[in-house]
Design a protein around this motif. Structure first.
Motif, mmCIF file in Angstrom:
data_model
loop_
_atom_site.group_PDB
_atom_site.id
_atom_site.type_symbol
_atom_site.label_atom_id
_atom_site.label_comp_id
_atom_site.label_asym_id
_atom_site.label_seq_id
_atom_site.Cartn_x
_atom_site.Cartn_y
_atom_site.Cartn_z
ATOM 1 N N ALA A 1 0.903 -0.853 0.230
ATOM 2 C CA ALA A 1 0.118 0.578 0.258
ATOM 3 C C ALA A 1 0.653 1.594 -0.259
ATOM 4 O O ALA A 1 1.745 1.557 0.560
ATOM 5 N N PRO A 2 0.900 2.397 -1.120
ATOM 6 C CA PRO A 2 1.315 3.789 -1.541
ATOM 7 C C PRO A 2 1.029 4.076 0.066
ATOM 8 O O PRO A 2 0.146 4.031 0.507
ATOM 9 N N GLY A 3 2.544 5.239 0.943
ATOM 10 C CA GLY A 3 2.352 5.928 2.000
ATOM 11 C C GLY A 3 2.286 6.974 1.099
ATOM 12 O O GLY A 3 1.998 7.568 2.051
ATOM 13 N N VAL A 4 1.556 7.449 0.731
ATOM 14 C CA VAL A 4 1.357 8.606 -0.712
ATOM 15 C C VAL A 4 0.319 8.759 -1.139
ATOM 16 O O VAL A 4 -0.634 8.239 -1.273
ATOM 17 N N ASP A 5 0.221 10.007 -1.081
ATOM 18 C CA ASP A 5 -1.206 10.539 -1.777
ATOM 19 C C ASP A 5 -0.931 10.655 -3.365
ATOM 20 O O ASP A 5 0.549 10.709 -3.792
ATOM 21 N N GLY A 6 -1.661 10.600 -4.052
ATOM 22 C CA GLY A 6 -2.034 10.964 -5.618
ATOM 23 C C GLY A 6 -2.581 12.917 -5.649
ATOM 24 O O GLY A 6 -1.489 13.255 -4.770
ATOM 25 N N LEU B 1 -4.760 7.353 -3.023
ATOM 26 C CA LEU B 1 -4.616 6.230 -4.680
ATOM 27 C C LEU B 1 -5.323 4.942 -4.469
ATOM 28 O O LEU B 1 -5.738 4.524 -3.015
ATOM 29 N N ARG B 2 -5.673 4.280 -5.687
ATOM 30 C CA ARG B 2 -5.998 2.571 -5.209
ATOM 31 C C ARG B 2 -5.522 2.293 -6.272
ATOM 32 O O ARG B 2 -4.861 2.571 -7.580
ATOM 33 N N VAL C 1 -1.980 1.862 -10.647
ATOM 34 C CA VAL C 1 -1.660 2.583 -8.994
ATOM 35 C C VAL C 1 -3.132 3.431 -10.215
ATOM 36 O O VAL C 1 -2.242 4.890 -11.223
ATOM 37 N N VAL C 2 -3.979 4.324 -9.229
ATOM 38 C CA VAL C 2 -4.489 4.654 -9.967
ATOM 39 C C VAL C 2 -4.815 6.173 -8.621
ATOM 40 O O VAL C 2 -5.103 6.005 -7.685
ATOM 41 N N SER C 3 -5.741 7.211 -9.209
ATOM 42 C CA SER C 3 -6.839 8.105 -8.563
ATOM 43 C C SER C 3 -7.460 8.591 -9.288
ATOM 44 O O SER C 3 -7.748 8.660 -10.936
#
Lengths: 216, 79
Positions: free
Chosen positions: A14-19, A25-26, A36-38
């Motif tokens: 699970a990425p620890g950053v936002d998009g 992110l999902r 990996v998208v937003s």
């Protein structure tokens, strides 16, 4: 719309950053691959430095855990179904590309030089000969820089720019465990070759080696 | 002889600054021209492209000035 950052093998951590713009992110998955998208209003994205770095931060975060193919900035599709369709349709090319970059990072290299001005005595011939000679010297100098580096890289792409100033712009795909040795060799070359100034950037995700060969 | 030796090597501080400038150029090149391309689905609004070009010109201008400084008179003052 759905904005794409990267395609990775499952399962990515699970990425620890936002998009972009703080969007969550999902992951959209199909056939063992995940995009990996937003979510995003409208297609496209403002290409400011901040947005570029936000995109890059997501790709780097994913890459810390799994082999990844970075998406070109601004890549958007209508919805999750379209993303799954992309993953399914290009499955073989994606898997091949992931295999190519597995365990490697990209290093950027730029070299500059100061060639003597090409004589222009009004005779077209003299000028052309001067240009040809300069181009030949440019290539020789580029070979001196790149010869020692090719052996430390998995792959490379080079663009020769034989005008004054910029000489060479290259991208190298380097095994992670060879990165230190690669950079050390670049420093040695930069010290040894007085005619050129060599600057490395990176490590980058493999943007220059992510082509699927016949883009969808 | 492939070219004259550069008049002056970069100091460590100049090198760090130069690497930062080049890194931004490399970022733009990679994100806009590299990566997996989904044909026909990338939209950069006209104003946004201007943003990138303005940014590039600013970076190129500063990179150029580093180049000029490199080949200026020996012992020239540098900020």
């Amino acid at each position: 719309m759905v904005y794409l950052y990267a395609i990775a093998e499952l399962p990515p951590a699970a990425p620890g950053v936002d998009g972009l713009d703080g969007a969550a992110l999902r992951l959209v998955t199909a056939d063992g691959l995940g995009a990996v998208v937003s979510d995003r209003d409208g297609s496209g994205a403002e290409a400011s430095a901040a947005q570029l770095w936000a995109h890059e931060a997501v790709v780097e975060e994913v890459m810390a855990h799994r082999p990844v193919l970075p998406m070109r900035f601004g890549s958007t599709l209508a919805d999750d179904a379209a993303v799954r369709e992309l993953l399914a349709e290009r499955h073989t090319a994606l898997v091949d590309a992931l295999d190519r970059v597995r365990g490697a990072v990209e290093v950027g290299l730029r070299a500059g030089w100061e060639p003597e001005a090409v004589d222009d005595d009004g005779s077209g011939t003299a000028y052309l000969m001067g240009r040809l000679d300069r181009d030949r010297r440019a290539k020789a100098l580029a070979d001196r820089i790149e010869g020692p580096l090719d052996g430390l890289a998995r792959a490379s792409r080079r663009r020769l720019l034989p005008g004054p100033g910029a000489l060479l712009r290259s991208a190298y795909l380097v095994d992670r465990e060879r990165l230190d040795a690669f950079r050390a060799r670049v420093e040695v070359l930069d010290d040894a070759i007085g005619e050129a100034e060599i600057i490395c950037t990176g490590p980058w995700p493999p943007y220059s080696f992510a082509s699927l060969g016949g883009d969808s | 002889m492939s070219g004259a030796p550069l008049a002056r090597r970069l100091t460590p501080a100049e090198r760090v600054r130069r690497e930062r400038e080049v890194t931004l150029l490399d970022l733009v090149d990679r994100l806009l021209e590299g990566g997996v391309a989904i044909h026909g689905d990338i939209t950069l609004a006209a104003a946004d492209v201007d943003l990138v070009y303005v940014g590039l010109r600013a970076v190129i201008a500063s990179v150029d000035s580093v180049g000029r400084d490199l080949h200026g008179p020996v012992g020239a003052e540098r900020s």
